[in-house]
Write an enzyme that holds these catalytic residues in place. Structure first.
Site, mmCIF file in Angstrom:
data_model
loop_
_atom_site.group_PDB
_atom_site.id
_atom_site.type_symbol
_atom_site.label_atom_id
_atom_site.label_comp_id
_atom_site.label_asym_id
_atom_site.label_seq_id
_atom_site.Cartn_x
_atom_site.Cartn_y
_atom_site.Cartn_z
ATOM 1 N N HIS A 110 -3.527 0.633 -2.694
ATOM 2 C CA HIS A 110 -4.470 1.214 -1.743
ATOM 3 C C HIS A 110 -5.872 1.119 -2.340
ATOM 4 C CE1 HIS A 110 -5.702 3.768 1.624
ATOM 5 N NE2 HIS A 110 -6.470 4.413 0.756
ATOM 6 N N ASP B 52 0.846 -1.201 0.000
ATOM 7 C CA ASP B 52 0.000 0.000 0.000
ATOM 8 C C ASP B 52 0.877 1.246 0.000
ATOM 9 O OD1 ASP B 52 -1.718 2.140 0.607
ATOM 10 O OD2 ASP B 52 -3.051 0.840 1.762
#
Length: 464
Positions: A388, A357
C-alpha cells in the site's frame, strides 16, 4: 512528536506481525495473481457504427505491470511512456516482494530530505480553516526565489495525504522529486490535521470535496497561468475523486493521479483492516482528536469516540451519531462514496495499484475494473508487488513518483498536440470526444476577476 513516539513502540509489534504473516503467506495466491485475467475476453468486441466500443488494452510490461484502460489515442501515448519507465525486473531489492514491509516502511522511515514549507491558512466560507503547505525547500536555489509568491508559471502539484493527515515518507519523497523536476508542490491539510487549527465543530467527511474545492479555487487564483495537477495517497483519493466527479468539466485540474486508492470504501470500513493497521490507525486517530475533546463535545459524544474498537465505530460516531443531525451508516456512504459521480469526471486520472495491497484487499473484489475498461478518462496501472503506497523496487525509493510525474508531462504534451492538430480548446481535444458532454457538466466557477478577497482570507507563516 506523537507520530515518532507512536512509531517507536508500534515498530516491534509491526515486525512481529509481519513475521507471522510471512510464515503463513509464504507462497500465497497473490504472487501468482497478476498473470491471470479477471475476465477472459473472447475477442476484440463487436464493432459499432460510432466505433466507440470496448477494446481491452492489457499490455504487459517487464516485471509484471499492466495497464488497464479503454482504447484511445491517449492510452496509446501512455503505453509508450510507461514502457520506457517501467522495467521492474531490474530491481534487486529482496524485500520488494513483501507487501507488509513495503507498506510499513512508508510510515516508519523518514524522508531523505527535510521539507521546508511556506504555510497558507485558508479561511473557508463557513469559518473553517485548512492549510496549504507550499514546499519551498530544501534547495537553496529555490529558497532564494523568495517563497510561495514567486512561482507564477511553473506547474503546481497539489498533494492530498491520506485520511489521517499523515505526512508519510511517500508524500515527502514525492514532493522532493516534484520540486527537483520543476513542479511547485503544495500539500493540502484538512481541518484539525497536521497542525491546522480546528475553528468549527465540523470535521471533513470521507468523500466531502467542499474544502478541497475552495482550496483548488484559491490555488488557481494565486497561480492563474500555471497548470494544476493533483495526486492523492491512499484514502486521500476519496476527496480527490469526489471533487473531480462534482466539478466535472469545470475542474481546474489538467490531470490527476491516485496512489493506492481505496474504491470500495464502505466495504473497507465494514470488513476492517488487518489488525495491526486497524489498531494503529485507530490509535493515531484518537490521539489526534484528543486535543479537541472539549470543543467537539457539543457536537459528538466524545466518550463513545474514544471507546471505539474499530475504525467503523469511530467514523460512525463522529459523522452518523451526532447530537443534532443523526443519519444512518448507509446514507452516510451514499453521500461520501468517491465513485458516486464518477461518470462526470472530465480529465485523465491515473490510478497506480498493486495486487498485493494489504489494506485495500483482494483485487478481484476491490478494484472496479469495469470503470477502467469502459471510461476513457481512467487508467489503471496494476503492478504485481508494491503493498500500500510502497512500490519499492531497488531500495526504499518508490518508482511510482517518477511514473506519476512523467504521466503528467505526457498528458500535457498530448493535449497541446491535440489542440494544435484539431484547433480545439484544450479541454475539448479529440481524446475527450469519446463521450458526449451533458449540459450538467457545463458549470461555471467564479472567474479570476471575481473579488476573491471577499471569499478568502488567509495568513502565511513559515513552519518546520
Amino acid at each position: 512528536m506523537c507520530f515518532w513516539v507512536l512509531s517507536a513502540w508500534v515498530l516491534p509489534l509491526a515486525l512481529l506481525g509481519l513475521l507471522a504473516k510471512l510464515l503463513l503467506w509464504g507462497n500465497s495466491y497473490i504472487t501468482k495473481l497478476l498473470p491471470q485475467r479477471w475476465q477472459e475476453e473472447g475477442g476484440r468486441g463487436e464493432e459499432e457504427d460510432d466505433k466507440d466500443v470496448f477494446i481491452p488494452v492489457w499490455k504487459d510490461f517487464h516485471g509484471g505491470c499492466q495497464l488497464i484502460c479503454k482504447s484511445s489515442a491517449l492510452a496509446n501515448c501512455l503505453l509508450r511512456v510507461f514502457q520506457r519507465f517501467l522495467d521492474l525486473e531490474k530491481g534487486s531489492w529482496f524485500w520488494r516482494r513483501w507487501p507488509h514491509v513495503q507498506t510499513l516502511l512508508q510510515y516508519m522511515l523518514p524522508a531523505n530530505g527535510e521539507l521546508e514549507f511556506a504555510r497558507d491558512h485558508l479561511q473557508l466560507l463557513d469559518g473553517g480553516i485548512v492549510a496549504l503547505d507550499w514546499v519551498v525547500g530544501p534547495w537553496k536555489t529555490v529558497k532564494s526565489k523568495g517563497g510561495a509568491g514567486t512561482f507564477n508559471s511553473v506547474p503546481v502539484l497539489l498533494v492530498i495525504p491520506n485520511l489521517l493527515g499523515w505526512l508519510s515518507r511517500n508524500v515527502q519523497q514525492l514532493c522532493l522529486l516534484a520540486l527537483e523536476q520543476g513542479f511547485y508542490p503544495v500539500i493540502f491539510s484538512r481541518r484539525g490535521q497536521n497542525g491546522c487549527p480546528l475553528t468549527t465543530l465540523k470535521l471533513q467527511q470521507f468523500g466531502d470535496p467542499a474544502d478541497l474545492k475552495e482550496a483548488v479555487t484559491y490555488i488557481k487564483f494565486r497561480h492563474p497561468s500555471s497548470l494544476l495537477f493533483a495526486v492523492s495517497e491512499g484514502t486521500g483519493s476519496g476527496s480527490l475523486l469526489s471533487y473531480l466527479g462534482e466539478c466535472g468539466s469545470s475542474s481546474y485540474l489538467t490531470a490527476a493521479g491516485c496512489l493506492s486508492p481505496v474504491f470500495r470504501c464502505q466495504e473497507c470500513f465494514e470488513v476492517g483492516l488487518p489488525w495491526l493497521y486497524e489498531w494503529s490507525f485507530l490509535l493515531y486517530q484518537k490521539m489526534s482528536l484528543s486535543r479537541y475533546t472539549t470543543a467537539l463535545e457539543d457536537a459528538v459524544e466524545m466518550k463513545k469516540v474514544f471507546e471505539s474498537r474499530s475504525l467503523r465505530e469511530l467514523v460512525e460516531t463522529l459523522f452518523c451519531l451526532t447530537r443534532k443531525n443523526s443519519t444512518s451508516w448507509n446514507v452516510y456512504w451514499e453521500k461520501n462514496d468517491p465513485l458516486r459521480d464518477v461518470d462526470e469526471v472530465a480529465i485523465p486520472v491515473l490510478c497506480i495499484c498493486s495486487a498485493d495491497d494489504p489494506l485495500r484487499g483482494p483485487p478481484q473484489t476491490t478494484l472496479p475494473t469495469e470503470l477502467f475498461k469502459t471510461n476513457p478518462y481512467f487508467f489503471l496501472l496494476l503492478t504485481q508487488h508494491g503493498g500500500h503506497c510502497g512500490f519499492l523496487n531497488n531500495g526504499p525509493i518508490s518508482w511510482s513518483h517518477e511514473v506519476t510525474l512523467e504521466y503528467f508531462r505526457a498528458v500535457t504534451e498530448f493535449l497541446r498536440t491535440e489542440e494544435k492538430i484539431n484547433r480545439f480548446p484544450q479541454r475539448r481535444s479529440s481524446v475527450m470526444l469519446h463521450r458526449r458532454r451533458r449540459g450538467t457538466l457545463q458549470k461555471h466557477e467564479p472567474s479570476p476577476s471575481y473579488d476573491m478577497q471577499e471569499m478568502f482570507s488567509w495568513k502565511r507563516s513559515y513552519t518546520r
